[in-house]
Design an enzyme around this catalytic site. Structure first.
Site, mmCIF file in Angstrom:
data_model
loop_
_atom_site.group_PDB
_atom_site.id
_atom_site.type_symbol
_atom_site.label_atom_id
_atom_site.label_comp_id
_atom_site.label_asym_id
_atom_site.label_seq_id
_atom_site.Cartn_x
_atom_site.Cartn_y
_atom_site.Cartn_z
ATOM 1 N N ARG A 23 43.320 -68.376 -9.312
ATOM 2 C CA ARG A 23 44.158 -67.548 -8.916
ATOM 3 C C ARG A 23 45.340 -67.238 -9.919
ATOM 4 O O ARG A 23 45.818 -67.988 -10.708
ATOM 5 C CB ARG A 23 45.030 -68.661 -7.747
ATOM 6 C CG ARG A 23 46.007 -67.465 -6.932
ATOM 7 C CD ARG A 23 46.511 -68.482 -5.918
ATOM 8 N NE ARG A 23 47.595 -67.608 -5.140
ATOM 9 C CZ ARG A 23 48.673 -68.032 -4.592
ATOM 10 N NH1 ARG A 23 49.038 -69.331 -4.713
ATOM 11 N NH2 ARG A 23 49.530 -67.219 -3.744
ATOM 12 N N ASP A 35 48.837 -61.834 1.349
ATOM 13 C CA ASP A 35 48.046 -60.565 1.758
ATOM 14 C C ASP A 35 46.750 -60.793 2.063
ATOM 15 O O ASP A 35 46.070 -59.718 2.487
ATOM 16 C CB ASP A 35 48.308 -59.396 0.602
ATOM 17 C CG ASP A 35 47.779 -59.896 -0.953
ATOM 18 O OD1 ASP A 35 47.841 -60.998 -0.971
ATOM 19 O OD2 ASP A 35 47.113 -59.118 -1.430
ATOM 20 N N SER A 86 48.876 -65.938 -9.220
ATOM 21 C CA SER A 86 49.692 -66.033 -7.915
ATOM 22 C C SER A 86 50.635 -64.773 -8.172
ATOM 23 O O SER A 86 51.364 -64.751 -8.990
ATOM 24 C CB SER A 86 50.554 -67.248 -7.815
ATOM 25 O OG SER A 86 49.577 -68.288 -7.910
ATOM 26 N N CYS A 107 42.920 -62.190 -8.807
ATOM 27 C CA CYS A 107 42.261 -63.698 -9.022
ATOM 28 C C CYS A 107 40.649 -63.237 -9.563
ATOM 29 O O CYS A 107 40.112 -62.345 -9.765
ATOM 30 C CB CYS A 107 42.163 -64.287 -7.867
ATOM 31 S SG CYS A 107 43.899 -64.413 -6.930
#
Length: 641
Positions: free
Chosen positions: A50, A105, A52, A2
């Site tokens: 982001r 994570d 993903s 990201c």
């Protein structure tokens, strides 16, 4: 994977910057096209784009986390991947009864920070740059991964501090935060010498980078407190040959474990595949975890400048579907300004361009790729690492006589056989070696840029690094230099920026703490020996990679700019760039044009030096002159792939 952006205000009025942060985020939309979010309170504004990868539906950022008593204590913005996140979750739950609200994570970073404090950073196995704001202590904690895979820029002003994954976002906030934008001429000297800007510098004096293996804390109005938590040392194991096979087996086991961890994702993972041993090993091990693995390569339709055929043979041998993207000179030239924009600061490595095209092709099929970066630095793969062996006889010559040989070599005709050997043999390692990229001599640099001080020396970058390795063998010292210079200045910058330019996450299993522990113990003659490099790694991969690549000479992504700059493909383009540049106060146009003509006429191969200056000229045209405006496409990729 990201992009993060954050402002810490000194006056408790951070909310005034919220709209500016939101407006700056699109400058790195390529890093995260799936989601753009911001969060702010009176002290900080965090913005996030982001891409993903894990827990796509829930692991949104900026992430708010806290305990039952203080549910909004911490705010996290995190770029990267933590490969041991499953194990960290289990450890935190078992030891503290920690609660998690996602399966992503990133959450173990902030939960670990709550329970372990700053020590959490030493427990992370992965690539990362993160910010954690503690609303209770009003302190910002930040960190970057041990090897420098993920970037983190920052600038400190009287109004506050700004942090971001890409410098262009900080530049876009310059008016908002009253940030003066001044060219760093010392960083420019370093760029010309090294062909990249070494950390912690950037080409803007007010914008720096948190170095690899470092973390820092900052309170509103306070000083940035930085500390190094990881230093890549190479201890000398005098008993290594007594357990040689155990060391080799340890490398195999570490790589198998690392690739398994790097395959963790909720999206499709592919692999880059060249004709060399490093990427072939990674792809072969990845195939064990994905029977439908896709691999990707690139090259040029010119003999000696392509690994397409060898990569195809490797793909067939390991049983994967293989996709090829060749690059034409026209595509190459058209893409360069766009690539320089993505880089933030120039990197004069022509391999950036084919990487851009193969990443763009890969993103049509996968969201994550594995690659072989870091193997050469860890295991001794560069040809230059053989130099100490060839120069060993000079070590027996008294110092004054060695220096005399160097002076004698200066008077020999250019290109004369033995001239370079005498010169290099007369010098200490600290004086002659400052990394893989050595495009300019000082004399050549001064000819192009007469303002460069006669006192300039590369050791203002390397001296402190060399001081850490006194007593090591020369190969280990060269590896150590490359890990602080070439690896994080060139290899990992292009790996991050160019794949992220295509909204593609690149993972590098060789640059893993477990693999590092297996590699760092090797003596030099388990790296450079038997007429080859990376000997121990090759032994470890004997039963893994196909035989045709096991001992193949390193080629990488070679680019035919030497031919193109001398011919119709690039000569006119390069000449026009030089003539139209408005940076004549920084370099002598006449000298550079003369260099270009000498190259064209075959007088001397100046290709790398010319390319270094062309990349700077384009960078200056984009970021200083506002004259070059590359077209930056909108990311058009699906959230899930």
């Amino acid at each position: 994977m990201c992009g993060l952006l954050g402002i810490l205000a000194t006056d408790g009025k951070a909310a005034a910057y919220a709209d500016a942060v939101t407006a700056a985020l699109p400058h790195m939309r390529h890093r995260g096209p799936d989601e753009h979010l911001t969060w702010h309170n009176q002290d900080v504004v965090f913005g996030f784009t982001r891409l993903s990868i894990i827990d796509i539906k829930n692991a949104h950022q900026p992430m708010v986390w806290g305990t039952a008593d203080d549910p909004e204590r911490y705010i996290l913005a995190f770029n990267g991947e933590i490969y041991n996140y499953v194990e960290l979750r289990e450890e935190l739950q078992k030891e503290f009864g920690a609660e998690f609200h996602t399966t992503g994570d990133g959450e173990p970073i902030v939960v670990g920070f709550h329970y372990w404090g700053e020590d959490v950073i030493t427990r992370l196995r992965g690539m990362f740059a993160f910010l954690i704001w503690d609303t209770k202590t009003r302190t910002l904690f930040m960190g970057r991964d041990p090897f420098g895979i993920k970037p983190l820029y920052y600038c400190l002003t009287e109004h506050g501090a700004v942090f971001g994954s890409e410098k262009k976002c900080l530049l876009s906030l310059a008016d908002t935060i009253k940030l003066p934008l001044e060219l760093d001429k010392r960083a420019l000297e370093h760029y010309v010498a090294f062909q990249y800007v070494p950390e912690p510098e950037s080409l803007h004096t007010t914008i720096r980078r948190l170095e690899s293996g470092c973390c820092a804390t900052l309170a509103p109005g306070g000083q940035l407190q930085t500390r190094r938590y990881f230093t890549p040392t190479f201890p000398i194991d005098k008993s290594a040959h007594d357990h040689e096979q155990a060391l080799i087996d340890g490398i195999t086991a570490a790589l198998e474990d690392s690739v398994a961890k790097h395959m963790r994702a909720d999206v499709t993972v592919g692999s880059f595949l060249s004709g060399g041993i490093d990427s072939t090993a990674i792809a072969t091990l990845a195939k064990r975890h994905n029977d439908n693995l896709l691999t990707f390569t690139t090259g040029f339709h010119r003999e000696g400048y392509s690994e397409i055929d060898v990569a195809a043979e490797s793909a067939k041998a390991i049983g994967v579907e293989h996709i090829v993207k060749p690059v034409t000179p026209e595509e190459f030239i058209e893409a360069v300004p766009r690539i320089i924009w993505y880089l933030d600061d120039p990197v004069a490595d022509p391999a950036l361009v084919p990487l851009y095209f193969v990443a763009r092709e890969a993103r049509k099929h996968v969201k994550v790729v594995l690659s072989g970066e870091g193997a050469d630095e860890l295991f001794g793969g560069y040809t230059i690492y053989k130099e100490p062996l060839s120069l060993a006889p000079f070590e027996k010559i008294p110092g004054p006589l060695r220096r005399g040989l160097g002076s004698f070599s200066d008077h020999l005709p250019h290109g004369m056989r033995g001239k370079s050997l005498l010169k290099r043999g007369s010098m200490r390692l600290e004086d002659r070696y400052y990394g893989n990229a050595r495009s300019f001599t000082f004399e050549q640099m001064h000819e192009l840029m007469p303002w460069v001080s006669p006192e300039w020396d590369h050791q203002d970058v390397t001296a402190d690094i060399y001081a850490q390795s006194v007593g090591w063998d020369p190969v280990a010292r060269m590896q150590h230099i490359d890990m602080f210079t070439w690896l994080r200045g060139d290899i990992l910058v292009k790996a991050d920026r160019i794949t992220m330019a295509n909204s593609l996450e690149l993972r590098v299993p060789f640059l893993d703490k477990v693999v590092w522990e297996a590699a760092r113990k090797l003596p030099y003659d388990m790296k450079i020996t038997h007429g080859t490099s990376k000997w121990a790694l090759r032994e470890a991969l004997k039963t893994i990679v196909p035989p045709h690549v096991l001992n193949r000479k390193k080629l990488g992504f070679p680019v035919p700019i030497r031919h193109w700059l001398a011919g119709p493909e690039m000569y006119d383009w390069a000449r026009t760039l030089i003539l139209e540049s408005e940076a004549e106060h920084l370099f002598d146009k006449t000298a550079l044009l003369s260099m270009l003509d000498e190259h064209k006429d075959g007088v001397m191969d100046h290709s790398r030096r010319i390319w270094t200056m062309l990349c700077f000229i384009i960078w200056h045209g984009i970021f200083v002159e506002d004259r070059i405006h590359p077209e930056i496409p909108e990311p058009q990729y699906p959230v899930e792939l």
